[in-house]
Design a protein around this motif. Sequence first.
Motif, PDB file in Angstrom:
ATOM      1  N   THR A  22      35.986  52.782  28.178  1.00  0.00           N
ATOM      2  CA  THR A  22      36.208  53.040  29.601  1.00  0.00           C
ATOM      3  C   THR A  22      37.486  53.841  29.814  1.00  0.00           C
ATOM      4  O   THR A  22      37.538  54.736  30.672  1.00  0.00           O
ATOM      5  CB  THR A  22      36.258  51.716  30.378  1.00  0.00           C
ATOM      6  N   LEU A  25      36.749  57.434  29.108  1.00  0.00           N
ATOM      7  CA  LEU A  25      36.030  58.048  30.223  1.00  0.00           C
ATOM      8  C   LEU A  25      36.975  58.379  31.370  1.00  0.00           C
ATOM      9  O   LEU A  25      36.915  59.477  31.944  1.00  0.00           O
ATOM     10  CB  LEU A  25      34.929  57.098  30.709  1.00  0.00           C
ATOM     11  N   ILE A  58      26.560  57.532  25.421  1.00  0.00           N
ATOM     12  CA  ILE A  58      27.820  57.302  26.135  1.00  0.00           C
ATOM     13  C   ILE A  58      28.993  57.758  25.277  1.00  0.00           C
ATOM     14  O   ILE A  58      29.936  58.394  25.769  1.00  0.00           O
ATOM     15  CB  ILE A  58      27.944  55.818  26.525  1.00  0.00           C
ATOM     16  N   TYR A  59      28.969  57.441  23.985  1.00  0.00           N
ATOM     17  CA  TYR A  59      30.018  57.942  23.088  1.00  0.00           C
ATOM     18  C   TYR A  59      30.036  59.477  23.085  1.00  0.00           C
ATOM     19  O   TYR A  59      31.098  60.097  23.042  1.00  0.00           O
ATOM     20  CB  TYR A  59      29.780  57.441  21.666  1.00  0.00           C
ATOM     21  N   SER A  61      29.430  61.374  25.519  1.00  0.00           N
ATOM     22  CA  SER A  61      30.016  61.875  26.760  1.00  0.00           C
ATOM     23  C   SER A  61      31.528  62.011  26.677  1.00  0.00           C
ATOM     24  O   SER A  61      32.135  62.729  27.483  1.00  0.00           O
ATOM     25  CB  SER A  61      29.643  60.960  27.940  1.00  0.00           C
ATOM     26  N   ARG A 307      27.547  50.322  28.915  1.00  0.00           N
ATOM     27  CA  ARG A 307      26.875  50.809  30.124  1.00  0.00           C
ATOM     28  C   ARG A 307      27.705  50.502  31.365  1.00  0.00           C
ATOM     29  O   ARG A 307      27.755  51.304  32.302  1.00  0.00           O
ATOM     30  CB  ARG A 307      25.490  50.163  30.255  1.00  0.00           C
ATOM     31  N   ALA A 310      30.435  53.150  31.564  1.00  0.00           N
ATOM     32  CA  ALA A 310      29.902  54.456  31.960  1.00  0.00           C
ATOM     33  C   ALA A 310      29.549  54.483  33.438  1.00  0.00           C
ATOM     34  O   ALA A 310      29.629  55.530  34.089  1.00  0.00           O
ATOM     35  CB  ALA A 310      28.671  54.789  31.114  1.00  0.00           C
ATOM     36  N   ASN A 311      29.154  53.343  33.983  1.00  0.00           N
ATOM     37  CA  ASN A 311      28.764  53.280  35.390  1.00  0.00           C
ATOM     38  C   ASN A 311      29.970  53.352  36.314  1.00  0.00           C
ATOM     39  O   ASN A 311      29.969  54.074  37.323  1.00  0.00           O
ATOM     40  CB  ASN A 311      27.970  51.991  35.645  1.00  0.00           C
ATOM     41  N   TRP A 314      33.221  56.964  36.439  1.00  0.00           N
ATOM     42  CA  TRP A 314      33.143  58.164  37.284  1.00  0.00           C
ATOM     43  C   TRP A 314      33.271  57.807  38.766  1.00  0.00           C
ATOM     44  O   TRP A 314      33.782  58.615  39.558  1.00  0.00           O
ATOM     45  CB  TRP A 314      31.849  58.931  37.004  1.00  0.00           C
ATOM     46  N   ASP A 430      23.362  67.172  27.031  1.00  0.00           N
ATOM     47  CA  ASP A 430      24.610  66.745  27.652  1.00  0.00           C
ATOM     48  C   ASP A 430      25.795  67.572  27.199  1.00  0.00           C
ATOM     49  O   ASP A 430      26.785  67.711  27.939  1.00  0.00           O
ATOM     50  CB  ASP A 430      24.880  65.269  27.359  1.00  0.00           C
ATOM     51  N   PRO A 435      31.024  66.829  31.422  1.00  0.00           N
ATOM     52  CA  PRO A 435      31.248  65.651  32.266  1.00  0.00           C
ATOM     53  C   PRO A 435      30.958  65.958  33.728  1.00  0.00           C
ATOM     54  O   PRO A 435      30.851  67.112  34.136  1.00  0.00           O
ATOM     55  CB  PRO A 435      32.725  65.342  32.039  1.00  0.00           C
ATOM     56  N   ASP A 504      26.848  59.693  34.770  1.00  0.00           N
ATOM     57  CA  ASP A 504      26.362  58.784  33.728  1.00  0.00           C
ATOM     58  C   ASP A 504      24.938  59.110  33.303  1.00  0.00           C
ATOM     59  O   ASP A 504      24.314  58.356  32.560  1.00  0.00           O
ATOM     60  CB  ASP A 504      26.477  57.325  34.176  1.00  0.00           C
TER      61      ASP A 504
END
Length: 545
Positions: A22, A25, A58-59, A61, A307, A310-311, A314, A430, A435, A504
């Motif tokens: 997190t 991100l 997710i990694y 991203s 998850r 990632a949610n 952003w 992606d 991003p 995401d």
Amino acid sequence: MTPSVQETDVLIVGCGPVGALTANLLGQYGVRTLVLERSLTQHNQPRAITCDDEALRIYQSVGLADVLDAHMYTCPEVELVGATGEVFARLGVGSTDFGFGYPALRFFSQPFVERVLREGLARFASVTLRLGQQVEAYTQDENGASVTVRDVRDGSESTVRARYVLACDGGRSTLRQLAGIDMVGSTYDEGMVAISLLLPHEPPAVSRMVCDPYRHVFVARCAGNELRVEVMIREDEKPEDMVQPERVRAFIAPYVDPDTVTILRAATYVFNRRVAARWRDGRLFLLGDAAHLMPPVLGQGLCSGLRDGANIAWKLAAVLQGHAEPSLLDSYEEERRPHAEAMLEASVNMGRLVLTGSRPVAFMRDRLVRALDRIPRVHRFIRDLEFKPRPVILRGFLMGGGRSHRLSPEGTYFPQPRVALTDGAPVLLDDVLGPGFAVIVRHGVPDASARAAQVLADSLGATCVRLVPPRKTPAQAGEVTDLGGTLATWFHQHDVDIAVLRPDRYLFGAVRSSHLSWLSVALRQRIQGPLRSTTPPARAGASVG
């Protein structure tokens, strides 16, 4: 003496995989982030071992998938062995492809993953990690939260003032307890002893779940030459006895020569099925094990925490940058809780199937599953892991506020095939979108509609790409070649021309080009400006051996 006060936008408590991910991100969006970790050193115990395709995406991203994936192992299949020692089902984890760009299941070494994630933080000037910090108390008001922190080395106290606080501090979360939030659910009577081994040679390729009512055992190859053996603790056994050297040797002897292996860890744990009564207390949010604890049968505990990160990351960035109202953060629990609970329930049901303690029930299970497995549709359901809950958002930050019907594309996890840019080299989608938000335009859409989609993308600070089919000439600027036709099929299936993806990679909305204004209005009601991100980070961790 007045304690020192450090100010930050987001305070993350706990630098395990969920907290570190997190923070990466948030760093990508330039959010001023402070991470506090109680331990003075990195956790070097091999605990979690499984990673699914969503987690790897997710990694990806944050630019870390390649180095992590290179140190993971894709198991061809998992054998389910019944009460008589015969295989009654096989899970094709190596061949199953859900369309998100990675294998359905990979095995890894948690110490390596944590090291790479922590190294990744060094890429962002806006992120700071402080070790040896124990949270003691917190208060909050309409402008932020004040957290009292004690240094475990000298006992000195300091205060952190943050706009928002993320509790990533595990199943025994200090912050959750300080907030008075209960965990609802139950702890199972039975437990397991997890034994991590280092072999002098390559472990067997196939993982095995021994569903013997007397003693359930799970054997899996992890990263490199590591092997995990997990053994059920019976009701008449004491957990502390199970980790004694002679018992550990007896447990691993059927699978390896105890004299030739190095035992990295032998620890006991119990199964939990618990979810926090609420995931938010004002400016405090619960993530990962602090919010939900699930049985390890499907290996979804850590994945669910990723998850969560990632949610919310952003959304915090959009609010802190002034481009969204704080009410956007209400959608975090609204979106994540149903999926986490569905994954927990699937794990419980799988456990009931494979972990029964009744020998007659086990015999009936083995015969029934073998018989049903001869039916092609049932065979696919089992082998292709179709029982795993799909990533989908039912209500939340979506066009219309939620899915209008079961087949509605809004809220689904967008596919990630390989596409090609101007040089023709295949890359994952992606990596092209980067991003933030993304706008994808179907091939054949009129130029005027494509230009309108670009205007919408610019207002979001988003990447806009126009799909083209494979052809002799390479894609032009602003185009991507849909190499396998996956995206063309998706647009045709849903009869839409333009799609807007959230950061995401869940679909906010998709419409025909004639209805683009509807999509634009719905989006701009919630997002009032471009979501800014830093320069795409260099891939980190490549130097880690």
